[in-house]
Each structure stands twice: as C-alpha cells, then as structure tokens.
Design a protein around this motif. Structure first.
Motif, mmCIF file in Angstrom:
data_model
loop_
_atom_site.group_PDB
_atom_site.id
_atom_site.type_symbol
_atom_site.label_atom_id
_atom_site.label_comp_id
_atom_site.label_asym_id
_atom_site.label_seq_id
_atom_site.Cartn_x
_atom_site.Cartn_y
_atom_site.Cartn_z
ATOM 1 N N ASP A 1 0.836 -1.193 0.000
ATOM 2 C CA ASP A 1 0.000 0.000 0.000
ATOM 3 C C ASP A 1 0.879 1.254 0.000
ATOM 4 O O ASP A 1 1.788 1.380 0.816
ATOM 5 C CB ASP A 1 -0.911 -0.016 1.220
ATOM 6 N N GLY A 2 0.603 2.166 -0.931
ATOM 7 C CA GLY A 2 1.388 3.381 -1.058
ATOM 8 C C GLY A 2 2.547 3.280 -2.029
ATOM 9 O O GLY A 2 3.197 4.293 -2.324
ATOM 10 N N GLY A 3 2.803 2.092 -2.532
ATOM 11 C CA GLY A 3 3.895 1.884 -3.454
ATOM 12 C C GLY A 3 3.544 2.242 -4.879
ATOM 13 O O GLY A 3 2.458 2.750 -5.170
ATOM 14 N N SER A 4 4.472 1.942 -5.781
ATOM 15 C CA SER A 4 4.314 2.296 -7.182
ATOM 16 C C SER A 4 4.645 1.127 -8.091
ATOM 17 O O SER A 4 5.461 0.266 -7.760
ATOM 18 C CB SER A 4 5.227 3.475 -7.549
ATOM 19 N N SER B 1 -5.828 15.919 -23.670
ATOM 20 C CA SER B 1 -5.586 15.367 -22.345
ATOM 21 C C SER B 1 -6.038 13.918 -22.277
ATOM 22 O O SER B 1 -7.083 13.564 -22.823
ATOM 23 C CB SER B 1 -6.324 16.172 -21.277
ATOM 24 N N PRO B 2 -5.275 13.071 -21.603
ATOM 25 C CA PRO B 2 -5.703 11.693 -21.423
ATOM 26 C C PRO B 2 -6.971 11.598 -20.585
ATOM 27 O O PRO B 2 -7.304 12.510 -19.829
ATOM 28 C CB PRO B 2 -4.522 11.037 -20.695
ATOM 29 N N THR B 3 -7.664 10.487 -20.727
ATOM 30 C CA THR B 3 -8.854 10.205 -19.943
ATOM 31 C C THR B 3 -8.480 9.310 -18.771
ATOM 32 O O THR B 3 -7.749 8.335 -18.940
ATOM 33 C CB THR B 3 -9.919 9.525 -20.817
ATOM 34 N N TYR B 4 -9.008 9.636 -17.592
ATOM 35 C CA TYR B 4 -8.764 8.842 -16.395
ATOM 36 C C TYR B 4 -10.063 8.579 -15.664
ATOM 37 O O TYR B 4 -10.950 9.432 -15.616
ATOM 38 C CB TYR B 4 -7.821 9.557 -15.425
ATOM 39 N N ASP B 5 -10.145 7.403 -15.084
ATOM 40 C CA ASP B 5 -11.224 7.151 -14.152
ATOM 41 C C ASP B 5 -11.017 8.014 -12.908
ATOM 42 O O ASP B 5 -9.877 8.259 -12.492
ATOM 43 C CB ASP B 5 -11.260 5.672 -13.767
ATOM 44 N N ASP B 6 -12.114 8.461 -12.312
ATOM 45 C CA ASP B 6 -12.015 9.346 -11.158
ATOM 46 C C ASP B 6 -11.218 8.726 -10.010
ATOM 47 O O ASP B 6 -10.557 9.441 -9.250
ATOM 48 C CB ASP B 6 -13.408 9.733 -10.658
ATOM 49 N N ARG C 1 -3.117 10.053 -9.272
ATOM 50 C CA ARG C 1 -2.222 8.978 -8.850
ATOM 51 C C ARG C 1 -1.612 8.227 -10.028
ATOM 52 O O ARG C 1 -0.467 7.800 -9.954
ATOM 53 C CB ARG C 1 -2.963 7.985 -7.958
ATOM 54 N N PHE C 2 -2.390 8.056 -11.095
ATOM 55 C CA PHE C 2 -1.928 7.323 -12.271
ATOM 56 C C PHE C 2 -1.645 8.289 -13.412
ATOM 57 O O PHE C 2 -2.317 9.314 -13.561
ATOM 58 C CB PHE C 2 -2.982 6.321 -12.743
ATOM 59 N N THR C 3 -0.675 7.942 -14.228
ATOM 60 C CA THR C 3 -0.347 8.716 -15.409
ATOM 61 C C THR C 3 -0.147 7.774 -16.585
ATOM 62 O O THR C 3 0.653 6.844 -16.507
ATOM 63 C CB THR C 3 0.923 9.554 -15.203
ATOM 64 N N GLN D 1 1.901 4.600 -15.340
ATOM 65 C CA GLN D 1 2.618 4.805 -14.095
ATOM 66 C C GLN D 1 1.599 4.906 -12.971
ATOM 67 O O GLN D 1 0.737 5.782 -12.989
ATOM 68 C CB GLN D 1 3.471 6.073 -14.155
ATOM 69 N N MET D 2 1.702 4.017 -12.007
ATOM 70 C CA MET D 2 0.753 3.952 -10.914
ATOM 71 C C MET D 2 1.477 4.284 -9.611
ATOM 72 O O MET D 2 2.360 3.540 -9.178
ATOM 73 C CB MET D 2 0.111 2.563 -10.830
ATOM 74 N N ASN D 3 1.096 5.389 -9.002
ATOM 75 C CA ASN D 3 1.683 5.829 -7.749
ATOM 76 C C ASN D 3 0.650 5.815 -6.632
ATOM 77 O O ASN D 3 -0.554 5.859 -6.883
ATOM 78 C CB ASN D 3 2.255 7.242 -7.893
ATOM 79 N N ASN D 4 1.148 5.775 -5.411
ATOM 80 C CA ASN D 4 0.273 5.766 -4.235
ATOM 81 C C ASN D 4 -0.817 4.710 -4.373
ATOM 82 O O ASN D 4 -2.004 4.973 -4.184
ATOM 83 C CB ASN D 4 -0.341 7.152 -4.026
#
Length: 126
Positions: free
Chosen positions: A14-17, A62-67, A72-74, A87-90
């Motif tokens: 949890d909290g990792g990337s 701009s990219p689309t992201y789920d809410d 957190r994600f890019t 890239q998935m952070n937190n």
C-alpha cells in the motif's frame, strides 16, 4: 495479426508504485487509441486510462482517467512505436485487479478493431 505484450504487474505494498508497459505489433498496424482497463472477479471491466491519436474521433489533448485514479496514475504513449505505459503511484488496496492493455487499430487501412492483451495481475497489500 495484432499482438499485445504487457509487463510490469506484480505485488506491491500500500502506497507503493508500479509501472505497466504494453507494446502492440502487427503488419500494417495503425493505432488510434491506447488504453488500460482493469477488472476484479465479479465486477465489470472498467476503463482506467486512455490516450488517443490525432486521427481518432475521440482525440483530446488530455488523457482520460477514471475518477478513482486521477492524481495517482499517469498514462503515456508513443504512437510511433505503438507502446503505452501506465505509471501507478500511491497504490491502494482497491487498485488490486487484473489490468488489461487495449488498443484500437486499423490493419492496412481496414475497419478499426479492438485488441486486448492477456492481462497482468496487480496486487496491493498492507
């Protein structure tokens, strides 16, 4: 035949990337969107992030992201190489799922079709 190869899944605290990568290949391929979906057992597959080429009818600067992943994600991609990264952070426990790479592409100028990777498991634990 279009082939998608995914990598980068695994176990993280949890909290990792984590960073997921996907590469699409095939003769005559022209990719118009590159996307990441995720799915957990018993739930509908959901769109996590998406990017679109300039000739896509859904093109947006701009990219689309789920809410649930905004901030957190890019997602990033290279339409010249037909690659897309997430890239998935937190990371949180609720991010645990099988993540699927998806591309919408034309083959030798034919009809646009969707192609899927086999999925990669992401598990977030405390």
């Amino acid at each position: 035949q279009v082939q998608l190869v995914e990598s980068g899944g695994g176990l993280v605290q949890d909290g990792g990337s984590l960073r997921l990568s996907c590469a699409a290949s095939g003769r005559g391929i022209s990719v118009r969107s590159m996307n990441w979906y995720r799915q957990t057992p018993g739930k509908q597959r959901e769109l996590v992030a998406a990017i679109y080429s300039r000739d896509s009818p859904f093109y947006d600067d701009s990219p689309t992201y789920d809410d649930s992943v905004k901030g957190r994600f890019t997602v990033s991609g290279d339409f010249a190489k037909n690659t897309v990264d997430l890239q998935m952070n937190n990371l949180k426990s609720e991010d645990t799922a099988v993540y699927y790479c998806n591309v919408a592409a034309k083959i030798f100028g034919g009809y646009e079709m969707n192609y899927w990777g086999k999925g990669t498991q992401v598990t977030v634990s405390s």
